[in-house]
Design a protein around this motif. Sequence first.
Motif, PDB file in Angstrom:
ATOM      1  N   SER A 202      -7.151   5.143 -63.018  1.00 21.53           N
ATOM      2  CA  SER A 202      -6.445   4.876 -61.767  1.00 21.53           C
ATOM      3  C   SER A 202      -5.535   6.045 -61.435  1.00 21.53           C
TER       4      SER A 202
ATOM      5  N   ASP B   7     -11.304   5.191 -57.381  1.00 22.43           N
ATOM      6  CA  ASP B   7     -10.599   6.115 -56.493  1.00 22.43           C
ATOM      7  C   ASP B   7     -11.398   7.406 -56.347  1.00 22.43           C
TER       8      ASP B   7
ATOM      9  N   SER C 176     -14.029   5.643 -61.920  1.00 21.13           N
ATOM     10  CA  SER C 176     -12.854   5.228 -61.152  1.00 21.13           C
ATOM     11  C   SER C 176     -13.276   4.588 -59.836  1.00 21.13           C
TER      12      SER C 176
END
Length: 389
Positions: free
Chosen positions: A281, A310, A308
């Motif tokens: 994260s 992200d 991830s």
Amino acid sequence: MASSSSFSSCALAPRLKKHDVFISFYGKDIREGFLSHLQKELKQNQIYAFVDENLERGEDILSSLLAKIEESYVSIVIFSENYAYSSWCLDELVKILECNIERKQIIIPVFYGINPTHVQELEGSYCDAIVKHKKESNNNSNKLDAWISALKKISNLSSFVAENIKPDSKLIEQIVNHTLKKLDDLVISSDYWNDGLVGINSRVKDVEELLCLELVDVRRIGIWGMGGIGKTTIASKIFERIWNQFQGRCFIANGYPLFCPLLSRESSHNKKILIILDDVSDVTLVSIDFLIGKHVVIGSGSRIIVTSRDKQLLKNVGTEIYKVKKLNDHEALELFSFHAFKQNFVKKEFMKLSRKAIDYASGNPLALKVLGSNLFEKTLEEWEDKLRN
């Protein structure tokens, strides 16, 4: 034979089973001779083998042994002169055959100081052992038949033969290499897993193509996608499939890289290593950038994989990004069926509602698993009620 790593990984990838190999054998002479050498070579190749000396005191030993077989990918059976005299070994053998048939577990028979035909045809000491068990069976013919069937079926599989009782380093090397290959094959075989990992093969292959393992440069690959899409599963399968191609390896779950001793100048310097940072994260961005930055000198051919949700994070740490694909309609139906019906097809009367559930899950494996599991053994009316909400 592949050499063992000069340093151990700080964590193994999540495994579906607790052991790579279960070894079935009988006799102190086997344990202190052939088995000890085999165990040593398996360990040096980071193949984790279970033998009965690992059992904790106080356990129901036979039940524990049978459970350990289920927890293994491969069973190595060492047929020796006195193997069949042990009722425990024969019970193990029946369980091993059961796992082979029902779970496609691999069996590797080894004939140690005995003619294979003595086992295959129940001759010599194997005939004597069966006669002994028959006298002691108290008319339990079902168990005796199961023992005989397991002996004959397993002894007729492709095997290794130790012609004398002295440990043969070349033979042990062949067994270990064969075991490595079988483990490697199992990891990528969706038929073996039979655990609902639908569509995993194609996605693992997609990432392996990006890894370009045949090249000697250092590569960073990012696996990106929404929660539940299968990022960790893909990373785990890749780890299990390719770990033995590296001098060191480290799988770090939940995005906490500071706990991996592999990522230091001393441990990683000029070594070919595999690092997987899973479920990273933005909180750990600084740590990752520090750990896989210029201060760590890793060797040619090393690979770093980061998973991830992200995408920007993966860009920031310089990875080539693989976007995990949603399941297509065929894959989604198969996965949903696995959890809703415990089979790979939908019951006819539930097809329309199953299509509605699949549309709701939108190709997300975790959503399909949860939804299917919640509908398992429910009536048609209960399905309609749950999918109406």
